[in-house]
Design an enzyme around this catalytic site. Structure first.
Site, PDB file in Angstrom:
ATOM      1  N   GLY A  27       2.174  11.201   2.738  1.00  0.00           N
ATOM      2  CA  GLY A  27       0.828  11.524   3.210  1.00  0.00           C
ATOM      3  C   GLY A  27      -0.109  10.337   3.119  1.00  0.00           C
ATOM      4  CG  ASN A  28      -3.906   8.052   1.935  1.00  0.00           C
ATOM      5  OD1 ASN A  28      -3.911   6.887   1.602  1.00  0.00           O
ATOM      6  ND2 ASN A  28      -4.996   8.649   2.347  1.00  0.00           N
ATOM      7  CB  ALA A  31      -2.329   2.360  12.275  1.00  0.00           C
ATOM      8  CG  HIS A  33       2.318   6.680   7.313  1.00  0.00           C
ATOM      9  ND1 HIS A  33       1.187   6.387   6.605  1.00  0.00           N
ATOM     10  CD2 HIS A  33       3.332   6.692   6.418  1.00  0.00           C
ATOM     11  CE1 HIS A  33       1.493   6.246   5.321  1.00  0.00           C
ATOM     12  NE2 HIS A  33       2.789   6.413   5.182  1.00  0.00           N
ATOM     13  CD  GLN A  57       8.836   8.191  -4.264  1.00  0.00           C
ATOM     14  OE1 GLN A  57       9.473   9.073  -3.704  1.00  0.00           O
ATOM     15  NE2 GLN A  57       8.365   7.150  -3.600  1.00  0.00           N
ATOM     16  CE  LYS A 145       3.164  -2.580   2.397  1.00  0.00           C
ATOM     17  NZ  LYS A 145       3.471  -1.625   1.381  1.00  0.00           N
ATOM     18  CG  LEU A 180      -1.952  -1.083   8.522  1.00  0.00           C
ATOM     19  CD1 LEU A 180      -2.211  -0.032   9.608  1.00  0.00           C
ATOM     20  CD2 LEU A 180      -3.290  -1.675   8.063  1.00  0.00           C
ATOM     21  CB  SER A 181      -0.075  -0.216   1.845  1.00  0.00           C
ATOM     22  OG  SER A 181       0.100   0.482   0.629  1.00  0.00           O
ATOM     23  CB  SER A 182      -1.109   5.149   1.026  1.00  0.00           C
ATOM     24  OG  SER A 182      -0.453   5.680   2.148  1.00  0.00           O
TER      25      SER A 182
HETATM   26  O1  PAF Z   1       8.109   5.640   1.500  1.00  0.00           O
HETATM   27  C1  PAF Z   1       7.656   6.718   1.074  1.00  0.00           C
HETATM   28  O2  PAF Z   1       6.578   7.182   1.447  1.00  0.00           O
HETATM   29  C2  PAF Z   1       8.459   7.498   0.034  1.00  0.00           C
HETATM   30  O3  PAF Z   1       9.126   6.634  -0.841  1.00  0.00           O
HETATM   31  C3  PAF Z   1       9.446   8.497   0.669  1.00  0.00           C
HETATM   32  C4  PAF Z   1      10.509   7.818   1.492  1.00  0.00           C
HETATM   33  C5  PAF Z   1       8.676   9.492   1.539  1.00  0.00           C
HETATM   34  C6  PAF Z   1      10.159   9.300  -0.435  1.00  0.00           C
HETATM   35  O4  PAF Z   1       9.262   9.986  -1.228  1.00  0.00           O
END
Ligand code: PAF
Length: 274
Positions: A27-28, A31, A33, A57, A145, A180-182
């Site tokens: 989520g969050n 562009a 994604h 994770q 990325k 770009l990154s959350s």
């Molecule tokens: O890249 C991510 O956003 C996460 O590591 C993923 C692949 C959705 C797994 O939680």
């Protein structure tokens, strides 16, 4: 766009939908994604996205609790991007009982990002396997990325003989080069202005190698010194073989330069294929 949180509902909704292409996310959405969703469209008939912030994770001192949750805005963006189905499980949907079985990646989970985030790739491999089992896609798209993540997923899929094509999506950058990154949202105004230095340094490494330098350790050390002199705290800058992320060996392997460094409290990662 259909939205499902229960695994059984999702499976029912995905019957007879042709070739299914899956883009997992936390989520969050930005562009980067959305570009993965667009690339997914070219690989199949039905595009399925997921939003799930995966506790497994995150390390105990990482940003699981403060990770931005922007569900409604994400849904609007996915619908506008033409995503067909969104899988948005709650924690109880995906982990109805404590998860005791894990997918354990080999040594690659302990190098580079894995060295600084113990257990991270085990958590990623476990949730991605579970998401794959829920969605049962024919193909799945992961951004370059997160280069090491893409490699872990590719290798896992191949070794486990999962019938899923893994597609690597190109990194989308701001006009000044910042990937770009959350997590960019955590940066203060001053840090945001400083952040593109990471990509500039990676570009410098790429140019130096293209111009004939092969003293990789010196190049890495110079880049770390330049970053740290500008106030960053660098975990690693590493020049590695694209195929397995091992240090460059004989035979002119294709290379990638990878970096992880902290600006204030925000940890940024980036990479550039050479
Ligand atoms: O890249 C991510 O956003 C996460 O590591 C993923 C692949 C959705 C797994 O939680």
């Amino acid at each position: 766009m259909q939205i499902h949180s229960a695994i059984a509902d999702l499976r029912a909704a995905l019957k007879n939908r042709g070739r299914i292409v899956f883009v997992p996310t936390m989520g969050n959405l930005h562009a980067g994604h959305i570009s993965l969703m667009e690339q997914a469209r070219a690989h199949g008939d039905t595009v399925v996205a997921s939003i799930f912030v995966n506790r497994l994770q995150f390390g105990p001192n990482e940003d699981f609790d403060k990770y931005p949750r922007t569900f409604q805005a994400d849904c609007d963006k996915l619908a506008a991007a033409g995503v067909d189905v969104l899988f948005a499980p709650t924690e109880t949907d995906l982990y109805p009982e404590p998860q005791e079985y894990f997918v354990e990646p080999p040594g690659i989970q302990n190098i580079l990002d894995g060295e600084f985030r113990p257990g991270h790739f085990r958590g990623v491999a476990t949730v991605v396997t579970k998401l794959f089992n829920c969605v049962q896609p024919d193909a799945a798209v992961f951004g370059k990325k997160d280069y090491q993540q893409l490699m872990v997923i590719r290798n896992m899929t191949r070794q486990m003989a999962l019938p899923i094509e893994i597609v690597g999506g190109e990194t989308v950058r701001a006009a000044d080069g910042l990937a770009l990154s959350s997590r960019n949202g955590y940066l203060s105004e001053a840090e945001r202005a400083e952040a593109p230095r990471l990509y500039r340094l990676l570009n410098g490494i790429r140019d130096a190698i293209r111009n004939g330098r092969s003293d990789y350790a010196a190049l890495e050390n110079e880049a770390v010194a330049a970053l740290d002199a500008a106030g960053w705290k660098t975990d690693y800058i590493a020049i590695r073989q694209q195929r397995d992320l091992a240090p460059p060996g004989a035979g002119n392997p294709q290379l990638v330069a990878l970096a992880a460094s902290r600006l204030g409290t925000t940890r940024l990662i980036d990479n550039i294929e050479i």
